[in-house]
Design a protein around this motif. Structure first.
Motif, PDB file in Angstrom:
ATOM      1  N   UNK A 152      61.612  43.557 -29.749  1.00 55.05           N
ATOM      2  CA  UNK A 152      60.920  43.185 -28.527  1.00 55.05           C
ATOM      3  C   UNK A 152      59.954  42.051 -28.811  1.00 55.05           C
ATOM      4  N   UNK A 153      59.299  41.568 -27.763  1.00 55.24           N
ATOM      5  CA  UNK A 153      58.358  40.455 -27.880  1.00 55.24           C
ATOM      6  C   UNK A 153      57.022  40.900 -27.302  1.00 55.24           C
ATOM      7  N   UNK A 154      55.940  40.683 -28.055  1.00 54.28           N
ATOM      8  CA  UNK A 154      54.615  41.070 -27.593  1.00 54.28           C
ATOM      9  C   UNK A 154      54.050  40.022 -26.637  1.00 54.28           C
ATOM     10  N   UNK A 155      52.913  40.320 -26.023  1.00 52.74           N
ATOM     11  CA  UNK A 155      52.287  39.400 -25.073  1.00 52.74           C
ATOM     12  C   UNK A 155      51.863  38.095 -25.730  1.00 52.74           C
ATOM     13  N   UNK A 156      51.527  38.150 -27.028  1.00 58.62           N
ATOM     14  CA  UNK A 156      51.108  36.933 -27.722  1.00 58.62           C
ATOM     15  C   UNK A 156      52.273  36.219 -28.400  1.00 58.62           C
ATOM     16  N   UNK A 157      53.500  36.625 -28.065  1.00 59.89           N
ATOM     17  CA  UNK A 157      54.669  35.954 -28.619  1.00 59.89           C
ATOM     18  C   UNK A 157      55.069  36.416 -29.991  1.00 59.89           C
ATOM     19  N   UNK A 158      54.616  37.599 -30.383  1.00 62.06           N
ATOM     20  CA  UNK A 158      55.001  38.157 -31.671  1.00 62.06           C
ATOM     21  C   UNK A 158      56.280  38.959 -31.580  1.00 62.06           C
ATOM     22  N   UNK A 159      56.881  39.217 -32.711  1.00 59.46           N
ATOM     23  CA  UNK A 159      58.087  40.040 -32.783  1.00 59.46           C
ATOM     24  C   UNK A 159      57.670  41.476 -33.056  1.00 59.46           C
ATOM     25  N   UNK A 160      58.155  42.390 -32.224  1.00 56.73           N
ATOM     26  CA  UNK A 160      57.869  43.820 -32.365  1.00 56.73           C
ATOM     27  C   UNK A 160      59.174  44.529 -32.710  1.00 56.73           C
ATOM     28  N   UNK A 161      59.159  45.311 -33.774  1.00 62.64           N
ATOM     29  CA  UNK A 161      60.362  45.985 -34.258  1.00 62.64           C
ATOM     30  C   UNK A 161      60.057  47.463 -34.427  1.00 62.64           C
ATOM     31  N   UNK A 162      60.952  48.315 -33.936  1.00 64.73           N
ATOM     32  CA  UNK A 162      60.826  49.759 -34.152  1.00 64.73           C
ATOM     33  C   UNK A 162      62.178  50.318 -34.566  1.00 64.73           C
ATOM     34  N   UNK A 163      62.160  51.251 -35.495  1.00 62.53           N
ATOM     35  CA  UNK A 163      63.408  51.826 -35.990  1.00 62.53           C
ATOM     36  C   UNK A 163      63.887  52.927 -35.064  1.00 62.53           C
ATOM     37  N   UNK A 164      65.221  53.097 -35.027  1.00 62.35           N
ATOM     38  CA  UNK A 164      65.837  54.146 -34.216  1.00 62.35           C
ATOM     39  C   UNK A 164      66.731  54.979 -35.133  1.00 62.35           C
ATOM     40  N   UNK A 186      57.463  50.909 -37.734  1.00 62.91           N
ATOM     41  CA  UNK A 186      56.957  50.040 -36.668  1.00 62.91           C
ATOM     42  C   UNK A 186      56.447  48.763 -37.315  1.00 62.91           C
ATOM     43  N   UNK A 187      56.899  47.623 -36.827  1.00 60.51           N
ATOM     44  CA  UNK A 187      56.504  46.326 -37.384  1.00 60.51           C
ATOM     45  C   UNK A 187      56.064  45.405 -36.267  1.00 60.51           C
ATOM     46  N   UNK A 188      55.006  44.657 -36.531  1.00 59.14           N
ATOM     47  CA  UNK A 188      54.566  43.604 -35.612  1.00 59.14           C
ATOM     48  C   UNK A 188      54.266  42.368 -36.445  1.00 59.14           C
ATOM     49  N   UNK A 189      54.946  41.275 -36.132  1.00 57.87           N
ATOM     50  CA  UNK A 189      54.705  40.006 -36.815  1.00 57.87           C
ATOM     51  C   UNK A 189      54.373  38.959 -35.766  1.00 57.87           C
ATOM     52  N   UNK A 190      53.307  38.196 -36.008  1.00 61.10           N
ATOM     53  CA  UNK A 190      52.899  37.179 -35.047  1.00 61.10           C
ATOM     54  C   UNK A 190      52.323  35.986 -35.792  1.00 61.10           C
TER      55      UNK A 190
END
Length: 244
Positions: A152-164, A186-190
């Motif tokens: 997914x994409x966060x409000x600040x344009x970061x990449x959000x990743x969650x495992x399933x 859970x990962x967030x990179x911006x």
């Protein structure tokens, strides 16, 4: 010379991802354009582009959770899947190379090295997925685990990743790992414009143990050309698996 073994599969293997296309762009679709320009550059290249993304920085904190997780982490470290060390201000590198693997899949390496007294690696190779909004993440030197990652994409344009869903890769009809055995990531990179560098935060938790591992920090990236020698052997897995 690096020898890579491939798990035998008698069935035809579909080639995931369109030739020359970024697996992250394919997974995110129109949402990809919402990423910060620096993240679009970082996640927008493929094997057809002949470049890599190499990051150098520091992890301000590397966490290890419950003591009960330590035996698992020591075993996992043998295959470059997490590790038991923890600390602060740890030198860090990440190597992202795009290539076509032995099954013809568009693949991106995520080789993360943490410079403790004994350097530790956390290796993964990601491939395209037929499920919208996801990629498949193969963990470790032998791709023992196959994990669906939702993007997914966060409000600040970061990449959000969650495992399933997580499976033991290479097993015919391998079931999804029970929730009690799985580690949810859970990962967030911006991109931090003020500092001109990428920031990242990762946490891996288990419903019984709680926090298993995590890290947060920063790195700067460069985009060297990949020469005629191709992708370095040390960033590729020893064995490639096809998720069943």
């Amino acid at each position: 010379m690096t020898v890579i073994s491939i798990d035998p599969d008698p069935r035809p293997v579909p080639v995931a991802g369109s030739p020359g296309g970024s697996i992250f762009r394919a997974a995110l679709g129109a949402e990809f354009e919402r990423l910060h320009p620096e993240l679009r550059r970082r996640f927008g290249f493929s094997s057809a582009d002949g470049i890599a993304c190499l990051g150098t920085g520091r992890m301000e904190q590397v966490e290890r959770g419950a003591r009960l997780a330590a035996p698992f982490l020591r075993v996992a470290a043998r295959r470059n899947i997490l590790f038991p060390e923890h600390g602060r201000d740890v030198p860090f590198t990440i190597a992202n190379y795009a290539y076509r693997d032995g099954y013809g899949r568009e693949t991106v390496t995520f080789v993360r090295t943490f410079q403790f007294v004994r350097p530790r690696r956390f290796d993964a190779t990601m491939v395209a997925s037929p499920r919208a909004g996801t990629v498949v993440d193969y963990l470790g030197t032998h791709q023992h685990l196959a994990v669906d990652l939702r993007l997914g994409v966060s409000k600040r344009g970061g990449l959000v990743v969650s495992s399933a869903a997580q499976r033991v890769s290479g097993w015919v009809g391998a079931p999804v790992l029970p929730e009690l055995l799985a580690g949810r990531a859970e990962l967030h990179e911006w991109f931090d414009e003020a500092e001109g560098r990428f920031r990242i935060r990762v946490r891996v938790v288990n419903p019984v143990l709680g926090l298993v591992a995590g890290y947060r920090g920063w790195f700067r990236a460069e985009y060297p050309r990949v020469g005629a020698e191709g992708v370095p052997g040390h960033v590729r897995p020893v064995r490639e698996s096809f998720r069943r």
